[in-house]
Design a protein around this motif. Structure first.
Motif, PDB file in Angstrom:
ATOM      1  N   ALA A  72      44.764  52.939  33.779  1.00  0.00           N
ATOM      2  CA  ALA A  72      44.595  53.008  32.108  1.00  0.00           C
ATOM      3  C   ALA A  72      44.794  52.079  31.507  1.00  0.00           C
ATOM      4  O   ALA A  72      43.869  51.917  30.708  1.00  0.00           O
ATOM      5  CB  ALA A  72      45.457  53.964  31.635  1.00  0.00           C
ATOM      6  N   PHE A  73      45.597  51.611  31.964  1.00  0.00           N
ATOM      7  CA  PHE A  73      45.193  50.146  31.905  1.00  0.00           C
ATOM      8  C   PHE A  73      44.288  49.045  31.319  1.00  0.00           C
ATOM      9  O   PHE A  73      43.664  48.734  30.699  1.00  0.00           O
ATOM     10  CB  PHE A  73      46.651  48.617  31.564  1.00  0.00           C
ATOM     11  CG  PHE A  73      48.146  49.570  31.075  1.00  0.00           C
ATOM     12  CD1 PHE A  73      48.237  50.417  30.201  1.00  0.00           C
ATOM     13  CD2 PHE A  73      48.922  49.835  32.194  1.00  0.00           C
ATOM     14  CE1 PHE A  73      49.234  50.456  29.125  1.00  0.00           C
ATOM     15  CE2 PHE A  73      50.729  50.077  31.675  1.00  0.00           C
ATOM     16  CZ  PHE A  73      50.526  50.489  30.242  1.00  0.00           C
ATOM     17  N   SER A  74      43.688  49.161  32.814  1.00  0.00           N
ATOM     18  CA  SER A  74      42.522  48.828  33.597  1.00  0.00           C
ATOM     19  C   SER A  74      41.707  49.524  32.766  1.00  0.00           C
ATOM     20  O   SER A  74      40.319  48.642  32.120  1.00  0.00           O
ATOM     21  CB  SER A  74      42.387  48.776  34.768  1.00  0.00           C
ATOM     22  OG  SER A  74      41.485  48.579  35.116  1.00  0.00           O
ATOM     23  N   ARG A  75      41.581  50.528  32.503  1.00  0.00           N
ATOM     24  CA  ARG A  75      40.072  51.092  31.695  1.00  0.00           C
ATOM     25  C   ARG A  75      39.953  50.321  30.316  1.00  0.00           C
ATOM     26  O   ARG A  75      38.953  50.101  29.824  1.00  0.00           O
ATOM     27  CB  ARG A  75      40.002  52.575  31.771  1.00  0.00           C
ATOM     28  CG  ARG A  75      38.682  52.871  31.520  1.00  0.00           C
ATOM     29  CD  ARG A  75      39.712  55.051  30.841  1.00  0.00           C
ATOM     30  NE  ARG A  75      39.525  55.241  32.733  1.00  0.00           N
ATOM     31  CZ  ARG A  75      39.207  55.880  33.273  1.00  0.00           C
ATOM     32  NH1 ARG A  75      37.712  56.939  32.599  1.00  0.00           N
ATOM     33  NH2 ARG A  75      38.997  56.222  34.632  1.00  0.00           N
ATOM     34  N   LEU A  79      44.499  43.108  30.909  1.00  0.00           N
ATOM     35  CA  LEU A  79      44.194  42.921  31.674  1.00  0.00           C
ATOM     36  C   LEU A  79      46.058  42.779  31.399  1.00  0.00           C
ATOM     37  O   LEU A  79      46.421  42.314  32.242  1.00  0.00           O
ATOM     38  CB  LEU A  79      43.316  41.130  31.047  1.00  0.00           C
ATOM     39  CG  LEU A  79      43.905  40.793  33.094  1.00  0.00           C
ATOM     40  CD1 LEU A  79      43.579  41.430  34.027  1.00  0.00           C
ATOM     41  CD2 LEU A  79      43.114  39.346  33.064  1.00  0.00           C
ATOM     42  N   GLU A  80      46.607  41.683  30.295  1.00  0.00           N
ATOM     43  CA  GLU A  80      48.431  41.469  30.377  1.00  0.00           C
ATOM     44  C   GLU A  80      48.980  42.694  30.342  1.00  0.00           C
ATOM     45  O   GLU A  80      50.074  41.816  31.551  1.00  0.00           O
ATOM     46  CB  GLU A  80      48.455  41.218  28.717  1.00  0.00           C
ATOM     47  CG  GLU A  80      47.855  39.736  28.388  1.00  0.00           C
ATOM     48  CD  GLU A  80      48.363  38.720  29.174  1.00  0.00           C
ATOM     49  OE1 GLU A  80      49.772  38.540  29.188  1.00  0.00           O
ATOM     50  OE2 GLU A  80      47.667  38.288  29.519  1.00  0.00           O
ATOM     51  N   ALA A  81      49.095  44.231  30.036  1.00  0.00           N
ATOM     52  CA  ALA A  81      49.707  45.129  30.151  1.00  0.00           C
ATOM     53  C   ALA A  81      49.147  45.186  32.008  1.00  0.00           C
ATOM     54  O   ALA A  81      50.128  45.679  32.386  1.00  0.00           O
ATOM     55  CB  ALA A  81      49.023  45.999  29.471  1.00  0.00           C
ATOM     56  N   ALA A 103      40.256  44.801  37.157  1.00  0.00           N
ATOM     57  CA  ALA A 103      40.660  44.524  35.992  1.00  0.00           C
ATOM     58  C   ALA A 103      40.605  42.924  36.341  1.00  0.00           C
ATOM     59  O   ALA A 103      40.218  42.367  35.040  1.00  0.00           O
ATOM     60  CB  ALA A 103      42.557  44.269  36.124  1.00  0.00           C
ATOM     61  N   PHE A 104      40.725  42.058  37.152  1.00  0.00           N
ATOM     62  CA  PHE A 104      40.903  40.593  36.809  1.00  0.00           C
ATOM     63  C   PHE A 104      38.973  40.063  36.631  1.00  0.00           C
ATOM     64  O   PHE A 104      38.487  39.290  35.954  1.00  0.00           O
ATOM     65  CB  PHE A 104      41.171  39.517  38.012  1.00  0.00           C
ATOM     66  CG  PHE A 104      42.484  39.254  37.956  1.00  0.00           C
ATOM     67  CD1 PHE A 104      42.934  38.561  36.769  1.00  0.00           C
ATOM     68  CD2 PHE A 104      44.097  40.174  38.464  1.00  0.00           C
ATOM     69  CE1 PHE A 104      44.002  38.254  37.257  1.00  0.00           C
ATOM     70  CE2 PHE A 104      44.707  40.118  38.263  1.00  0.00           C
ATOM     71  CZ  PHE A 104      45.288  39.347  37.702  1.00  0.00           C
ATOM     72  N   ALA A 105      38.195  41.071  37.933  1.00  0.00           N
ATOM     73  CA  ALA A 105      36.988  40.597  38.144  1.00  0.00           C
ATOM     74  C   ALA A 105      36.716  41.368  36.511  1.00  0.00           C
ATOM     75  O   ALA A 105      35.594  40.141  35.970  1.00  0.00           O
ATOM     76  CB  ALA A 105      36.301  41.120  38.837  1.00  0.00           C
ATOM     77  N   ALA A 106      36.670  42.189  35.681  1.00  0.00           N
ATOM     78  CA  ALA A 106      36.081  42.937  34.542  1.00  0.00           C
ATOM     79  C   ALA A 106      36.194  42.282  33.332  1.00  0.00           C
ATOM     80  O   ALA A 106      35.902  41.892  32.400  1.00  0.00           O
ATOM     81  CB  ALA A 106      36.157  44.131  34.521  1.00  0.00           C
ATOM     82  N   ALA A 107      37.816  41.507  34.124  1.00  0.00           N
ATOM     83  CA  ALA A 107      37.909  40.186  32.369  1.00  0.00           C
ATOM     84  C   ALA A 107      37.339  39.062  33.053  1.00  0.00           C
ATOM     85  O   ALA A 107      37.334  37.814  32.350  1.00  0.00           O
ATOM     86  CB  ALA A 107      39.323  39.946  32.301  1.00  0.00           C
TER      87      ALA A 107
END
Length: 374
Positions: A72-75, A79-81, A103-107
């Motif tokens: 959910a957070f990643s979506r 990224l922090e959360a 999440a890292f890669a998407a950011a």
RNA sequence: UGCCUGGAGAAUUCAACA
């Protein structure tokens, strides 16, 4: 109880929040699975805060609950959360690792993502494909290719990711995209659409048309892809016909049509679409903004920019480009400093503004101060 | 043992490619 859960998860799959809630409330008992379903349905609807509050309320949690909240957070792009949650997890499995890496890669943190991938206790095809897909969407074909070359077996999804990587790189790799597609043991609509997109990126409109005809079926996504293919060639009539032929339309389809007009000098039509479309979002506003910029109407572009409630990096880049295209170097510089974030496009835009207007010495200084790419 | 979790396609910004 399992039957109740089955019904519940069906609504979750459809993203039907209200039905899911109703079923959940009328169940005689709840298991951890029922609670997990509620996290999932909130997450799918973009309500990560609600998902978290379900998570906090639930009497038992399992690893899947943690993974769901992480997802959910990643979506939601937080990224922090995601990191904080990942750190506080009691244990991790492949799913947890894959989620945090994505999440890292998407950011945009590809180095970290790759390092984490190497640090993972074990990999599978999905975790590799996840990272490769991020490379692909960032246009890093070689990196994606290298990853796939080291995988023993590829499935339909992995092959489609590779196809998409080729598609992103335009006409250099059209041949390879086509060859890959021809060699695929099975294909679905997503693979077909990725191929269509590859032809679009290569500017090969005949290829687009023949792919589109050969496709066993069409859906909203493939129709939109075809609309864009026409628009890119300036064939607005056909783009419009494709739009009119759609059995249903979503925001993306509307925006594609708006952009078709905006990019081909039909600003008044673009404005009409903008005013009459059922919904608008940042992307549609950015599309019109760019249309104004293209038509030399920088002031209106600025007005549009100011009216965007939640500006994204693309919004800033678009405004920057609007100034850059018309030699407003002063405004380019000012906006560049004002920007909350910058990416490769930002720097490229700045550089082109400087070089096009004779500020070569400053351009070389800028070149030296650009952050290194991973 | 098959109730819940991770990967792929379409819209908007720069450049490149034609």
């Amino acid at each position: 109880l399992q039957d109740w859960n089955r019904v519940l998860s069906e609504h979750v799959r459809n993203g039907n929040l209200h039905e899911a809630k109703r079923v959940f409330d009328s169940m005689p008992h709840h298991s951890v699975v029922s609670w997990n379903c509620m996290i999932s349905v909130y997450a799918r609807n973009g309500h990560s805060l609600q998902a978290r509050s379900v998570f906090q309320q639930m009497p038992w949690k399992n690893l899947i609950s943690w993974n769901l909240l992480l997802g959910a957070f990643s979506r939601s792009g937080d990224l922090e959360a995601s990191i904080a949650l990942f750190d506080s997890m009691p244990l991790w499995d492949l799913v947890s690792w894959t989620a945090i890496i994505k999440a890292f890669a998407a950011a945009g943190y590809f180095c970290i993502a790759k390092r984490l991938l190497d640090q993972m206790p074990e990999h599978d095809l999905i975790s590799w494909t996840t990272v490769a897909a991020q490379f692909a969407s960032d246009g890093q074909v070689d990196a994606a290719k290298a990853m796939f070359d080291s995988m023993p077996q590829l499935d339909l999804i992995a092959l489609t990711v590779m196809l998409d990587a080729y598609a992103q790189s335009g006409h250099h790799h059209l041949q390879r995209a086509q060859e890959l597609f021809d060699r695929m043991p099975e294909r679905n609509l997503l693979a077909w659409t990725a191929l269509l997109h590859a032809h679009t990126q290569a500017g090969n409109i005949q290829g687009c048309e023949s792919v589109f005809e050969d496709m066993p079926e069409a859906d909203l996504v493939s129709l939109t892809a075809m609309l864009v293919a026409y628009a890119q060639q300036g064939r607005i009539r056909e783009a419009r016909d494709t739009f009119d032929a759609m059995p249903e339309r979503n925001l993306i389809a509307w925006t594609a049509l708006l952009s078709a007009y905006a990019q081909n000098g039909h600003l008044e039509l673009a404005e009409d679409i903008f005013n009459s479309m059922p919904q608008r979002n940042v992307v549609s506003m950015e599309a019109l903004l760019s249309g104004y910029a293209l038509g030399g109407r920088v002031e209106e572009a600025k007005v549009m920019f100011n009216s965007i409630p939640e500006r994204t990096l693309v919004s800033w880049n678009s405004m920057l480009a609007a100034y850059a295209q018309h030699g407003h170097v002063k405004e380019v510089k000012a906006l560049f400093y004002e920007m909350p974030a910058r990416d490769q496009v930002t720097w490229d835009t700045l550089l082109s503004a400087l070089t096009q207007n004779g500020h070569l010495e400053l351009a070389s200084v800028v070149l030296g101060s650009m952050p290194e790419r991973c």
